[in-house]
Design an enzyme around this catalytic site. Structure first.
Site: not given
Ligand code: UD1
Ligand code: CA
Length: 462
Positions: A16, A79, A335
């Site tokens: 996004r 996830g 600079r």
């Molecule tokens: C997540 C939470 C949501 C919460 C929100 C808060 C879950 C399923 N959802 O959603 O409940 O309200 O954060 O900001 O946990 N990431 C990984 N590996 C993965 C997937 C994600 O490292 O396979 C990391 C992302 O880089 C990020 C964080 O985990 O830093 C959260 O992932 P993101 O995909 O942003 O989750 P949200 O949809 O924001």
């Molecule tokens: Ca997030």
């Protein structure tokens, strides 16, 4: 804290953001987002910290170099629970609590994390999730509670019906787990949801089903827990962080005039009784001494500014050092590699590059000094230029102490001027000048008496 290990989730790309750059590398107040949760882990003295990376792993690794963290690569982003799984081996030696932070929730403070840990310890919970209430919960997982207020589960927006979507209490993505509980249940999490991902949020329901104590700690500090998913949220986070940084400087005795439009990067240090006017940007690894005045619309990056320095309006100062009591600007450009001694004056439309200027020297107007070493007590007249580039290479101009350079002088480098020499205005200096000598190189002036009158007569005859 001895009994706490931290996993920072940072493998996601951040679709996004609509960017070619992985989300956690986007800067907030001058430093990549990922470094904020790392700093929080340091501040709470996390025994061990592991960062789970994935997208643009090499670049994220570079940013983390020098930090006391383990780095784990999650090859495929399946996830948040899968990411935790990837990180767990690295902290398996730590038996107490596991703190989960997100790379995209950078504004969280160690104070709030300490409160969360304290709540976790007090309640002997298997998992304590940090929640908050927001006006617009869209995009977040909603916190579903029983009629008695106890925690029931967390539902992601995509899996929620309208009733659940209306809930304003949201998951921040930050948790403290009992490490034993986390390693027990992490493999029980399934990917039966709208995104076919392994959700860490499922740990809540699993804990409840096992009859364990799961709980939520609701913080009122909503601005600390905004998740950065789009550039709009990035801008909001930036605004909060800037305000936090500026408030910190003001509490330390710095006057900021209209702080809303003064931008100071994280990590900049500013001494007491410095006054900064609107529109100024201070970036990178910069330190400013005490009692300086920095007028409007300056940009100062990666520089050392001494005490009692005045920087008049609209200067750009990069990779430079300015000694105590010096005055720069308006409209000056320092600079990289410009080093000014004490009480130096650099005035309007003066550009310096790799120029060392000794104590008390002045270049007040319209000058370029590049690849130059200038002693102390030197006067550089208006319009002086070091011709440092011959089309192939750069050459040095070396000027001794107490040299007087008249206006409109060109130094064709390499050239060396001895102490106390005097360079006549309008000279083009191509040869070294001995100490105490006068150098003059310009066509001799000739005055033709009555020339104007004669010319007029000649013209009127035609
Ligand atoms: C997540 C939470 C949501 C919460 C929100 C808060 C879950 C399923 N959802 O959603 O409940 O309200 O954060 O900001 O946990 N990431 C990984 N590996 C993965 C997937 C994600 O490292 O396979 C990391 C992302 O880089 C990020 C964080 O985990 O830093 C959260 O992932 P993101 O995909 O942003 O989750 P949200 O949809 O924001
Ligand atoms: Ca997030």
């Amino acid at each position: 804290m001895n009994n706490i290990a931290t996993i920072i989730l940072a493998a996601g790309f951040g679709k996004r953001m609509k960017s070619r750059v992985a989300k956690v590398l986007h800067p907030i107040a001058g430093i990549p987002m990922i470094l904020y949760p790392v700093k929080v882990a340091e501040e709470i003295s996390s025994e061990r910290t592991v960062v789970v990376i994935g997208h643009q792993a090499d670049k994220v690794r570079d940013v983390l170099s020098g930090k006391d963290v383990d780095i784990v690569h999650q090859a495929e982003q399946k996830g948040t629970a899968d990411a935790v799984k990837a990180g767990m081996d690295a902290i398996s030696g730590c038996k107490g609590m596991s703190l989960i932070l997100c790379g995209d929730v950078p504004l969280i403070t160690s104070e709030t994390i300490s409160d969360l840990i304290a709540a976790h310890e007090k309640e002997h919970a298997s998992v304590m999730v940090l929640t908050t209430c927001v006006e617009d919960p869209s995009g977040y997982g909603r916190v579903v509670r029983n009629s008695d207020g106890s925690l029931l589960r967390i539902v992601e927006e995509r899996d929620a019906d309208n009733e659940i979507r209306a809930i304003k209490e949201v998951n921040t993505g930050i948790y403290v787990f009992d490490s034993g509980f986390l390693s027990d249940i992490i493999y029980e999490i399934r990917s039966e949801n709208a995104q076919k991902e392994f959700y860490l949020t499922d740990s809540i329901e699993i804990g409840i089903k096992k009859g364990l104590r799961v709980s939520a700690y609701k913080t009122g500090k909503t601005e600390e827990v905004i998740g950065i998913n789009s550039r709009i949220e990035l801008a909001r986070a930036e605004e909060f962080m800037r305000r936090r940084i500026n408030n910190g400087h003001m509490l330390n005795g710095v006057t900021l005039i209209n702080p809303e439009i003064i931008y100071i990067d994280m990590g900049v240090s500013i001494g007491q009784d410095v006054t900064i006017y609107p529109g100024t940007i201070i970036q990178g690894d910069t330190t400013i001494g005490e009692s300086c005045t920095i007028y409007s619309n300056n940009r100062i990056a990666d520089s050392r500014i001494g005490s009692g320095v005045t920087i008049k309006d609209s200067c750009v100062i990069e990779g430079s050092a300015i000694g105590d009591g010096s005055q720069v600007g308006p409209f000056a450009h320092l600079r990289p590699g410009s080093i000014l001694g004490k009480n130096v004056r650099i005035g309007n439309y003066v550009e310096l590059k790799k120029a060392v200027v000794g104590d008390g020297s002045k270049a007040n107007h319209l000058t370029y000094l590049g690849d130059a070493e200038i002693g102390s007590g030197v006067n550089i007249g208006a319009g002086t230029i070091t011709c440092n580039y011959d089309g192939w290479e750069k050459h040095k101009t070396i000027i001794g102490d107490n040299v007087f350079v008249g206006s409109d002088v060109q130094f064709v480098a390499p050239v060396k001027i001895g102490d106390g020499a005097f360079i006549a205005a309008g000279s083009t200096v191509t040869k070294d000048v001995p100490p105490g000598a006068l150098a003059i190189s310009r066509a001799k002036q000739e005055n033709r008496e009555g020339w104007v009158e004669q010319r007029r007569k000649k013209k009127s005859r035609k």
